[in-house]
Design a protein around this motif. Structure first.
Motif, PDB file in Angstrom:
ATOM      1  N   MET A   1     -40.887   2.460  11.851  1.00 25.25           N
ATOM      2  CA  MET A   1     -40.912   1.581  10.060  1.00 25.25           C
ATOM      3  C   MET A   1     -40.477   1.123   9.745  1.00 25.25           C
ATOM      4  N   ILE A   2     -40.509  -0.616   9.315  1.00 26.92           N
ATOM      5  CA  ILE A   2     -39.773  -1.053   8.660  1.00 26.92           C
ATOM      6  C   ILE A   2     -39.866  -0.664   7.104  1.00 26.92           C
ATOM      7  N   THR A   3     -38.009  -0.247   6.844  1.00 28.58           N
ATOM      8  CA  THR A   3     -38.153  -0.380   5.451  1.00 28.58           C
ATOM      9  C   THR A   3     -37.634  -1.797   4.560  1.00 28.58           C
ATOM     10  N   GLU A   4     -37.363  -1.279   2.723  1.00 20.82           N
ATOM     11  CA  GLU A   4     -36.981  -2.775   2.090  1.00 20.82           C
ATOM     12  C   GLU A   4     -35.907  -2.065   2.212  1.00 20.82           C
ATOM     13  N   GLU A   5     -34.943  -1.376   3.057  1.00 13.14           N
ATOM     14  CA  GLU A   5     -33.727  -1.880   3.129  1.00 13.14           C
ATOM     15  C   GLU A   5     -33.162  -2.251   3.671  1.00 13.14           C
ATOM     16  N   HIS A   6     -33.924  -2.805   5.183  1.00 17.02           N
ATOM     17  CA  HIS A   6     -34.380  -3.181   6.024  1.00 17.02           C
ATOM     18  C   HIS A   6     -34.280  -4.586   5.807  1.00 17.02           C
ATOM     19  N   LEU A   7     -34.734  -5.144   4.081  1.00 16.32           N
ATOM     20  CA  LEU A   7     -34.985  -6.115   4.185  1.00 16.32           C
ATOM     21  C   LEU A   7     -33.881  -7.012   3.607  1.00 16.32           C
ATOM     22  N   LEU A   8     -33.454  -5.718   2.319  1.00 20.35           N
ATOM     23  CA  LEU A   8     -32.112  -5.973   1.599  1.00 20.35           C
ATOM     24  C   LEU A   8     -31.224  -5.884   2.788  1.00 20.35           C
ATOM     25  N   ALA A   9     -31.123  -5.012   3.844  1.00 19.07           N
ATOM     26  CA  ALA A   9     -29.821  -5.859   4.341  1.00 19.07           C
ATOM     27  C   ALA A   9     -29.944  -7.437   5.369  1.00 19.07           C
ATOM     28  N   ALA A  10     -31.003  -8.075   4.976  1.00 21.23           N
ATOM     29  CA  ALA A  10     -31.050  -9.225   5.520  1.00 21.23           C
ATOM     30  C   ALA A  10     -30.674 -10.319   4.700  1.00 21.23           C
ATOM     31  N   ILE A  11     -31.372 -10.219   2.633  1.00 16.95           N
ATOM     32  CA  ILE A  11     -30.680 -10.628   2.236  1.00 16.95           C
ATOM     33  C   ILE A  11     -29.415 -10.825   1.558  1.00 16.95           C
ATOM     34  N   LEU A  12     -28.857  -9.535   1.772  1.00 18.49           N
ATOM     35  CA  LEU A  12     -26.562  -9.744   1.800  1.00 18.49           C
ATOM     36  C   LEU A  12     -26.051  -9.983   3.003  1.00 18.49           C
ATOM     37  N   ASN A  13     -26.905 -10.177   4.198  1.00 20.42           N
ATOM     38  CA  ASN A  13     -26.390 -10.605   5.099  1.00 20.42           C
ATOM     39  C   ASN A  13     -25.882 -12.139   5.183  1.00 20.42           C
ATOM     40  N   SER A  14     -26.945 -12.479   4.513  1.00 21.22           N
ATOM     41  CA  SER A  14     -27.360 -14.003   4.879  1.00 21.22           C
ATOM     42  C   SER A  14     -28.285 -14.693   3.283  1.00 21.22           C
ATOM     43  N   ARG A  15     -26.801 -16.001   3.627  1.00 22.92           N
ATOM     44  CA  ARG A  15     -27.613 -16.701   2.197  1.00 22.92           C
ATOM     45  C   ARG A  15     -28.883 -17.153   2.995  1.00 22.92           C
ATOM     46  N   GLU A  16     -29.477 -17.536   4.248  1.00 23.37           N
ATOM     47  CA  GLU A  16     -30.935 -18.524   4.128  1.00 23.37           C
ATOM     48  C   GLU A  16     -31.874 -17.692   4.617  1.00 23.37           C
ATOM     49  N   ALA A  17     -31.232 -16.148   4.774  1.00 21.81           N
ATOM     50  CA  ALA A  17     -32.279 -15.217   4.904  1.00 21.81           C
ATOM     51  C   ALA A  17     -32.740 -15.553   3.216  1.00 21.81           C
ATOM     52  N   TRP A  18     -31.446 -15.214   2.111  1.00 21.42           N
ATOM     53  CA  TRP A  18     -32.026 -14.782   0.608  1.00 21.42           C
ATOM     54  C   TRP A  18     -32.542 -16.382   0.072  1.00 21.42           C
ATOM     55  N   SER A  19     -32.665 -17.424   0.460  1.00 21.44           N
ATOM     56  CA  SER A  19     -33.386 -18.325   0.396  1.00 21.44           C
ATOM     57  C   SER A  19     -34.517 -18.950   0.965  1.00 21.44           C
ATOM     58  N   ASP A  20     -34.678 -18.400   1.578  1.00 23.47           N
ATOM     59  CA  ASP A  20     -36.452 -18.274   1.890  1.00 23.47           C
ATOM     60  C   ASP A  20     -37.180 -16.965   1.703  1.00 23.47           C
ATOM     61  N   LEU A  21     -36.769 -15.829   1.198  1.00 27.91           N
ATOM     62  CA  LEU A  21     -37.634 -15.815   0.177  1.00 27.91           C
ATOM     63  C   LEU A  21     -37.594 -15.992  -1.188  1.00 27.91           C
ATOM     64  N   ASN A  22     -37.262 -16.652  -1.725  1.00 33.26           N
ATOM     65  CA  ASN A  22     -36.679 -17.047  -3.347  1.00 33.26           C
ATOM     66  C   ASN A  22     -37.995 -17.997  -3.053  1.00 33.26           C
ATOM     67  N   GLY A  23     -38.649 -16.826  -4.446  1.00 30.77           N
ATOM     68  CA  GLY A  23     -39.614 -17.321  -5.037  1.00 30.77           C
ATOM     69  C   GLY A  23     -40.525 -16.393  -4.262  1.00 30.77           C
ATOM     70  N   GLU A  24     -40.699 -15.780  -3.099  1.00 33.23           N
ATOM     71  CA  GLU A  24     -41.383 -14.365  -2.572  1.00 33.23           C
ATOM     72  C   GLU A  24     -41.636 -13.553  -2.818  1.00 33.23           C
ATOM     73  N   PRO A  25     -43.122 -12.753  -3.489  1.00 28.71           N
ATOM     74  CA  PRO A  25     -43.098 -11.583  -4.573  1.00 28.71           C
ATOM     75  C   PRO A  25     -43.038 -10.443  -3.788  1.00 28.71           C
ATOM     76  N   LEU A  26     -41.500  -9.916  -4.472  1.00 26.22           N
ATOM     77  CA  LEU A  26     -41.476  -8.492  -3.242  1.00 26.22           C
ATOM     78  C   LEU A  26     -41.933  -7.370  -3.662  1.00 26.22           C
ATOM     79  N   SER A  27     -42.319  -6.558  -2.937  1.00 24.63           N
ATOM     80  CA  SER A  27     -42.627  -5.194  -3.094  1.00 24.63           C
ATOM     81  C   SER A  27     -41.694  -4.444  -2.435  1.00 24.63           C
ATOM     82  N   LEU A  28     -40.189  -3.959  -3.853  1.00 24.58           N
ATOM     83  CA  LEU A  28     -39.861  -3.075  -3.984  1.00 24.58           C
ATOM     84  C   LEU A  28     -39.595  -2.227  -4.224  1.00 24.58           C
ATOM     85  N   SER A  29     -38.352  -1.247  -4.813  1.00 22.02           N
ATOM     86  CA  SER A  29     -38.635   0.224  -5.505  1.00 22.02           C
ATOM     87  C   SER A  29     -37.823  -0.069  -6.439  1.00 22.02           C
TER      88      SER A  29
END
Length: 409
Positions: A1-29
């Motif tokens: 199962m994909i977890t929020e940790e995978h999503l956060l790993a992408a954000i922490l590893n890559s500015r490009e990923a962070w920019s791509d998600l900027n403004g996207e509503p994320l369902s996080l704990s």
């Protein structure tokens, strides 16, 4: 199962990923939201950062939560975020996570017979699920002959050197595989690796060489001696005029032979620190010399055996994620002293974790007699690539950092 940790790993590893998600509503704990906001602050403050330095992030989070139990829980959550994860299609990753959490809410609403809420959640779930189906349109459960031999075929193997290795490996190593080179101190591990990388660079492949064993100048001299055909003692001559002339001759020749494809990184001691450099260089080959000096970022990292195993697993994950060949260098244990043919059991401080985390293990063995002959023995102690676990001699020229399949002429 994909977890929020995978999503956060992408954000922490890559500015490009962070920019791509900027403004996207994320369902996080709650903890996930704290890490996301900390990443937002980091990228906003450092506009040149390609990724988040987790050591700095950890210190900031710890200072923001002075209550020991809260800080400990948050830092434990941070430690559980992977250091190597694909950053492609992060929007789809976010929506997959949202669909999963909406599905849980929908099940709860149906259980409580909250019809209006269930109807709204069902519409949202169908919307998110439709997005996932669109993203799966290019997914293939298996490869066809066209995938291998057509215009979209997989990357060709990367040839390795000396050429005798290519014979045993049936043409080289394909991207996505991890290799370990080991031997006793002074056996020629770095010489073999520099010789191998020089051939790869000359063939047009980009290499990120992480050197934490030798000073950067010494490592660069090794590459200049190999690609520039100058002796190491001339490059390091006490006569500055002789050294400068040798350096300029070697540099000019080395650049014509592919030295521009070699990117040297010195002083990186954390596996998580490599992500932004990999994103910038986009290498075909990653070399870590040596893995015993690398910090895995995992609990228990002070134990050498655990660290070697964790680093090898992370190195393999990087090979898969970035579709590159990963090569790690490490020591052989005391039992390998004076031995020509080495086995997997000779890897220092390793049990089965290291051996299981790589596809190819090459031992560099040497006896006293072989030293006098400028000779070494290469042992393919593990070879998942072709199954040929063989050993054969090579000859070295230390002054030109060269390894060959036959005696120097």
């Amino acid at each position: 199962m994909i977890t929020e940790e995978h999503l956060l790993a992408a954000i922490l590893n890559s500015r490009e990923a962070w920019s791509d998600l900027n403004g996207e509503p994320l369902s996080l704990s709650s903890f996930g939201a704290v890490v996301q906001h900390a990443a937002d602050d980091y990228y906003t403050a450092d506009t040149l950062a390609l990724g988040v330095d987790r050591t700095i992030l950890r210190a900031r989070l710890e200072s923001h939560f002075p209550a020991p139990k809260m800080a400990a829980s948050l830092l434990s959550y941070l430690d559980g975020i992977p250091t190597a994860v694909s950053v492609a299609n992060v929007r789809q990753l976010a929506r997959h996570l949202s669909a999963y959490k909406v599905g849980l809410d929908l099940a709860d609403a149906l259980t409580r017979a909250e019809r209006q809420q269930a109807r709204s959640l069902a519409e949202k779930y169908l919307e998110l699920s439709a997005d996932q189906q669109d993203a799966l349109s290019d997914w293939k459960p298996r490869l066809t002959a066209e995938d291998y031999f057509g215009d979209n075929s997989t990357k060709p193997k990367i040839r390795v050197y000396p050429n005798r290795l290519n014979e045993v490996l049936h043409g080289g190593i394909r991207a996505g595989h991890a290799c370990l080179i080991f031997g006793r101190p002074g056996s020629g591990k770095t010489l073999l690796t520099v010789n191998m990388v020089a051939g790869m660079a000359a063939a047009g492949h980009k290499i990120l060489y992480v050197g934490n064993e030798e000073p950067l100048g010494t490592l660069q001299h090794r590459f200049l001696s190999r690609l520039g055909s100058e002796r190491l003692w001339d490059l390091d001559s006490p006569d500055r005029a002789v050294a400068r002339a040798a350096y300029e001759r070697a540099e000019a020749k080395a650049l014509r032979r592919g030295f521009g494809n070699v990117h040297l990184l010195h002083g990186a001691y954390g596996m998580r620190d490599l992500a932004p450099y990999i994103a910038k260089v986009k290498p075909d080959v990653l070399v870590i010399d040596q893995i015993r000096h690398m910090d895995s970022g995992k609990k228990g990292d002070d134990n050498l055996t655990y660290r070697l195993e964790a680093v090898c697993r992370q190195m393999r994950a990087m090979a898969h994620e970035h579709q590159l060949v990963a090569i790690g260098i490490t020591q052989a244990g005391d039992r390998a002293s004076g031995k020509g043919v080495l086995s997997m059991e000779d890897v220092d401080s390793a049990k089965t974790g290291v051996q299981g985390a790589v596809d190819l293990i090459i031992g560099v063995g040497v006896t006293d007699e072989m030293k006098r002959q400028n000779k070494r023995m290469l042992s393919l102690a593990r070879n998942k690539l072709t199954g040929r676990e063989e050993f054969f001699p090579i000859w070295i020229d230390e002054q030109h950092t060269r390894a060959s399949g036959g005696p120097p002429q």
